[in-house]
Each structure stands twice: as structure tokens, then as C-alpha cells.
Scaffold this motif. Structure first.
Motif, PDB file in Angstrom:
ATOM      1  N   ALA A 114      15.400   8.192  -4.224  1.00  0.00           N
ATOM      2  CA  ALA A 114      16.134   7.243  -3.380  1.00  0.00           C
ATOM      3  C   ALA A 114      15.703   5.843  -3.770  1.00  0.00           C
ATOM      4  O   ALA A 114      14.510   5.574  -3.918  1.00  0.00           O
ATOM      5  N   GLY A 128      -5.655  -6.010  -5.122  1.00  0.00           N
ATOM      6  CA  GLY A 128      -5.887  -7.035  -6.143  1.00  0.00           C
ATOM      7  C   GLY A 128      -5.199  -6.591  -7.424  1.00  0.00           C
ATOM      8  O   GLY A 128      -4.087  -6.056  -7.386  1.00  0.00           O
ATOM      9  N   VAL A 180       2.337  -1.825   1.682  1.00  0.00           N
ATOM     10  CA  VAL A 180       1.529  -2.249   0.535  1.00  0.00           C
ATOM     11  C   VAL A 180       2.015  -3.634   0.120  1.00  0.00           C
ATOM     12  O   VAL A 180       3.115  -3.785  -0.419  1.00  0.00           O
TER      13      VAL A 180
HETATM   14  P1  NAP Z   1       4.260   0.738 -10.696  1.00  0.00           P
HETATM   15  O1  NAP Z   1       3.171   1.346 -11.497  1.00  0.00           O
HETATM   16  O2  NAP Z   1       5.230  -0.182 -11.359  1.00  0.00           O
HETATM   17  O3  NAP Z   1       5.065   1.914  -9.937  1.00  0.00           O
HETATM   18  C1  NAP Z   1       6.150   1.554  -9.126  1.00  0.00           C
HETATM   19  C2  NAP Z   1       6.606   2.741  -8.335  1.00  0.00           C
HETATM   20  O4  NAP Z   1       7.631   2.298  -7.440  1.00  0.00           O
HETATM   21  C3  NAP Z   1       7.219   3.822  -9.196  1.00  0.00           C
HETATM   22  O5  NAP Z   1       6.949   5.061  -8.595  1.00  0.00           O
HETATM   23  C4  NAP Z   1       8.714   3.498  -9.137  1.00  0.00           C
HETATM   24  O6  NAP Z   1       9.545   4.639  -9.322  1.00  0.00           O
HETATM   25  C5  NAP Z   1       8.829   3.029  -7.695  1.00  0.00           C
HETATM   26  N1  NAP Z   1       9.975   2.172  -7.434  1.00  0.00           N
HETATM   27  C6  NAP Z   1      10.295   0.976  -7.993  1.00  0.00           C
HETATM   28  N2  NAP Z   1      11.424   0.487  -7.462  1.00  0.00           N
HETATM   29  C7  NAP Z   1      11.829   1.395  -6.534  1.00  0.00           C
HETATM   30  C8  NAP Z   1      12.934   1.485  -5.663  1.00  0.00           C
HETATM   31  N3  NAP Z   1      13.862   0.522  -5.623  1.00  0.00           N
HETATM   32  N4  NAP Z   1      13.038   2.550  -4.852  1.00  0.00           N
HETATM   33  C9  NAP Z   1      12.111   3.547  -4.879  1.00  0.00           C
HETATM   34  N5  NAP Z   1      11.048   3.525  -5.689  1.00  0.00           N
HETATM   35  C10 NAP Z   1      10.906   2.467  -6.506  1.00  0.00           C
HETATM   36  O7  NAP Z   1       3.659  -0.121  -9.483  1.00  0.00           O
HETATM   37  P2  NAP Z   1       2.206  -0.090  -8.808  1.00  0.00           P
HETATM   38  O8  NAP Z   1       1.318  -0.993  -9.569  1.00  0.00           O
HETATM   39  O9  NAP Z   1       1.784   1.295  -8.519  1.00  0.00           O
HETATM   40  O10 NAP Z   1       2.555  -0.874  -7.449  1.00  0.00           O
HETATM   41  C11 NAP Z   1       2.817  -0.183  -6.236  1.00  0.00           C
HETATM   42  C12 NAP Z   1       2.855  -1.218  -5.116  1.00  0.00           C
HETATM   43  O11 NAP Z   1       1.620  -1.937  -5.102  1.00  0.00           O
HETATM   44  C13 NAP Z   1       3.956  -2.272  -5.280  1.00  0.00           C
HETATM   45  O12 NAP Z   1       4.502  -2.598  -4.029  1.00  0.00           O
HETATM   46  C14 NAP Z   1       3.213  -3.451  -5.857  1.00  0.00           C
HETATM   47  O13 NAP Z   1       3.846  -4.673  -5.574  1.00  0.00           O
HETATM   48  C15 NAP Z   1       1.873  -3.323  -5.153  1.00  0.00           C
HETATM   49  N6  NAP Z   1       0.785  -4.003  -5.855  1.00  0.00           N
HETATM   50  C16 NAP Z   1       0.432  -3.653  -7.120  1.00  0.00           C
HETATM   51  C17 NAP Z   1      -0.606  -4.348  -7.744  1.00  0.00           C
HETATM   52  C18 NAP Z   1      -1.060  -4.039  -9.140  1.00  0.00           C
HETATM   53  O14 NAP Z   1      -1.893  -4.823  -9.660  1.00  0.00           O
HETATM   54  N7  NAP Z   1      -0.622  -2.960  -9.759  1.00  0.00           N
HETATM   55  C19 NAP Z   1      -1.270  -5.386  -7.051  1.00  0.00           C
HETATM   56  C20 NAP Z   1      -0.867  -5.697  -5.779  1.00  0.00           C
HETATM   57  C21 NAP Z   1       0.158  -4.996  -5.174  1.00  0.00           C
HETATM   58  P3  NAP Z   1       9.973   5.158 -10.816  1.00  0.00           P
HETATM   59  O15 NAP Z   1       8.714   5.737 -11.418  1.00  0.00           O
HETATM   60  O16 NAP Z   1      10.997   6.203 -10.538  1.00  0.00           O
HETATM   61  O17 NAP Z   1      10.445   3.969 -11.563  1.00  0.00           O
END
Ligand code: NAP
Length: 244
Positions: A59, A183, A137
Motif C-alpha cells: 500500500a 539520527g 518516526v
Molecule cells: P529506507 O531504507 O529508504 O526504506 C524506506 C521504506 O519505506 C521501504 O520499506 C519503502 O518500501 C517504504 N516506503 C517508501 N515510500 C512508501 C510509501 N509511499 N508507502 C509505503 N511504504 C513506503 O528508509 P529508512 O532509512 O529505513 O527510513 C525509515 C524512516 O526513518 C523514514 O521515515 C525516514 O525519514 C526516517 N529516518 C531515517 C533516517 C536515516 O538516517 N536512515 C534518519 C532519520 C529518520 P519499498 O521497499 O517497497 O520501496
């Protein structure tokens, strides 16, 4: 109490670690994803083999009808939803004057409206039970400005406002709403920055390393669970001390 959880964006990165930790802790978990079906199904197969109770559901969190269909499917399979982890998010670096309206809208549609959709879809179950937990988050960039990430930072600040306001609104019903502000976490999302920038971000982090998805999952699981029963409206920074 056993939880029935939806974790958005759980095919990869932080959401994947959250879904795994919740399932390993006994929760029934819906692994939501957007495109990476194979990764979601591979995670589901692994957790099921370990004795976990999980399901996958595609979704786009920006699509209200799709999110409502997911919540209905979770109810049919597992019963009332008691935990929402609104994790799905998108990020990117752009100078503010180059941000096109379509990009602005998509960031807000996924990062903010996505939370609105999934929380609202699950809320009737929690209101009926007079219990439940919601974890959003955000990001440390929702608490502090980030050059060339104005749109992302604005969406993440909006999530903090949503968390705090909803915590107050829902407190009389017994539903807790909290937020984790990670972070720099070593996931696919930050790989565009390149190894050199990631190394300098690790150096700028007081604990001297990038975070892991499991570091953030531990904070999410803490806020989601009964140990945090007297915590609501909180923003927990899982950032190695970046913002102190
Ligand atoms: P990621 O590795 O890019 O993974 C993103 C996940 O979100 C994937 O499972 C992707 O699904 C899913 N997704 C993206 N767009 C979506 C949508 N429209 N509907 C449903 N699912 C969607 O990101 P992450 O680093 O794990 O980040 C997760 C959360 O933590 C985010 O909100 C991000 O802003 C926050 N965050 C991350 C960091 C960081 O340094 N990594 C820091 C602060 C906050 P698919 O695999 O199917 O594409």
C-alpha cells in the motif's frame, strides 16, 4: 498484552528491523511496503519460520483507500489493531529554490499524510479498546534544521507536532502517541550521500558511529510497549547523541 501492529515501510531499513523485533517479541505484524515485494516476502518468510505471525501488504501510505484496505485486511487476519508504527518516509537533498511543487506535495503526501492515513485507519479499534499505542518516526532534522533538506525537515517537524497534539487529544482514551527521531542510520536512504559524507557524519555523532536499524527499532519497541505505559507525547532521539 499481545499486540497487533501495522509497520509502514517495513520491507527495508528501520521499518524492517521494527517489524522483526515486534514479531520476535510476540506481536502479530503487518509488513507494509510500496514496491519491494520480494524483500517484504523474504522477511515474512524468515519471521514465519521463526514462529512469528506476520503478513505482507502493499500500500502506498499516501493513498487513503489503499491504507484503509490494508487496515481491513489486518483486522480480518489478526483482529483489532493495537499498534501503529508510522515509519514509511522519503528523503532527498535539494536546494530550496529547486524544489518543484510535485516534489513538495509528494514529500508531504508520504511523510505526513501517510501518518494521518494509517493512524486514522487504525484508530477506531484503539478507541473501542480504550488502549493502544502509536509511534511515529520523525528525524533529528525535524528538531534541527538541515541545509538542502528543507522539505524533508518540514515534514519531520510536522510529524512531531502531530505526535504531541494527538498525544494530548487521545490521552483520556488511554491511547499513547510517541515519536522516535533517528539520527544518521545506515540504511538505503542515506547511501546517496556517499561514503565520505557518511564517514564525516559518523565522526560528527558523539557515539562515533552511524546508527543501525536495530538501534532505532529498540527505541520504537520501548515506546510501543508496556514499559512505556506512562509516556506519551515524547520525542525520543535515537541519534548517538547528535542532538543534546
Ligand atoms: P529506507 O531504507 O529508504 O526504506 C524506506 C521504506 O519505506 C521501504 O520499506 C519503502 O518500501 C517504504 N516506503 C517508501 N515510500 C512508501 C510509501 N509511499 N508507502 C509505503 N511504504 C513506503 O528508509 P529508512 O532509512 O529505513 O527510513 C525509515 C524512516 O526513518 C523514514 O521515515 C525516514 O525519514 C526516517 N529516518 C531515517 C533516517 C536515516 O538516517 N536512515 C534518519 C532519520 C529518520 P519499498 O521497499 O517497497 O520501496
Amino acid at each position: 498484552m499481545e499486540q497487533t501492529a501495522i509497520v509502514t515501510g517495513a520491507s527495508r531499513g528501520i521499518g524492517r528491523a521494527v517489524a522483526a523485533a515486534l514479531a520476535q517479541g510476540g506481536a502479530r505484524v503487518c509488513i507494509n511496503y510500496l514496491r519491494q515485494r520480494e524483500k517484504a516476502e523474504e522477511l515474512a518468510a524468515r519471521l514465519t519460520a521463526e514462529g512469528g505471525r506476520v503478513m505482507c501488504w502493499q500500500a502506498d501510505v499516501a493513498d487513503r483507500a489503499a491504507v484503509e484496505a490494508m487496515a481491513d485486511a489486518v483486522r480480518r487476519r489478526f483482529g483489532p489493531i493495537s499498534l501503529v508504527v508510522s515509519n514509511a518516509g522519503i528523503a532527498g537533498q535539494l536546494q530550496f529554490q529547486d524544489v518543484r511543487e510535485a516534489e513538495w506535495d509528494r514529500y508531504f503526501a508520504v511523510n505526513v499524510k501517510g501518518a494521518y492515513h494509517v493512524i486514522q485507519a487504525a484508530l477506531p479499534d484503539m478507541l473501542h479498546a480504550h488502549a493502544g499505542s502509536i509511534v511515529t518516526v520523525s528525524s533529528m532534522w525535524g528538531l534541527r534544521g538541515a541545509s538542502c533538506e528543507a522539505v524533508y525537515s518540514a515534514t519531520k517537524a510536522a510529524l512531531i507536532g502531530l505526535t504531541r497534539s494527538l498525544a494530548l487529544e487521545l490521552a483520556p482514551t488511554g491511547i499513547r502517541v510517541n515519536c522516535v527521531a533517528p539520527g544518521v542510520i545506515n540504511t538505503d536512504m542515506v547511501q546517496v550521500l556517499g561514503q565520505e559524507t557518511l564517514a564525516s557524519l559518523a565522526e560528527a555523532t558523539p557515539l562515533g558511529r552511524l546508527g543501525t536499524p536495530e538501534d532505532v527499532a529498540a527505541a520504537v519497541c520501548f515506546l510501543a510497549g508496556e514499559q512505556a505505559g506512562f509516556l506519551t507525547g515524547q520525542v525520543l532521539c535515537a541519534d548517538g547523541g547528535f542532538i543534546v
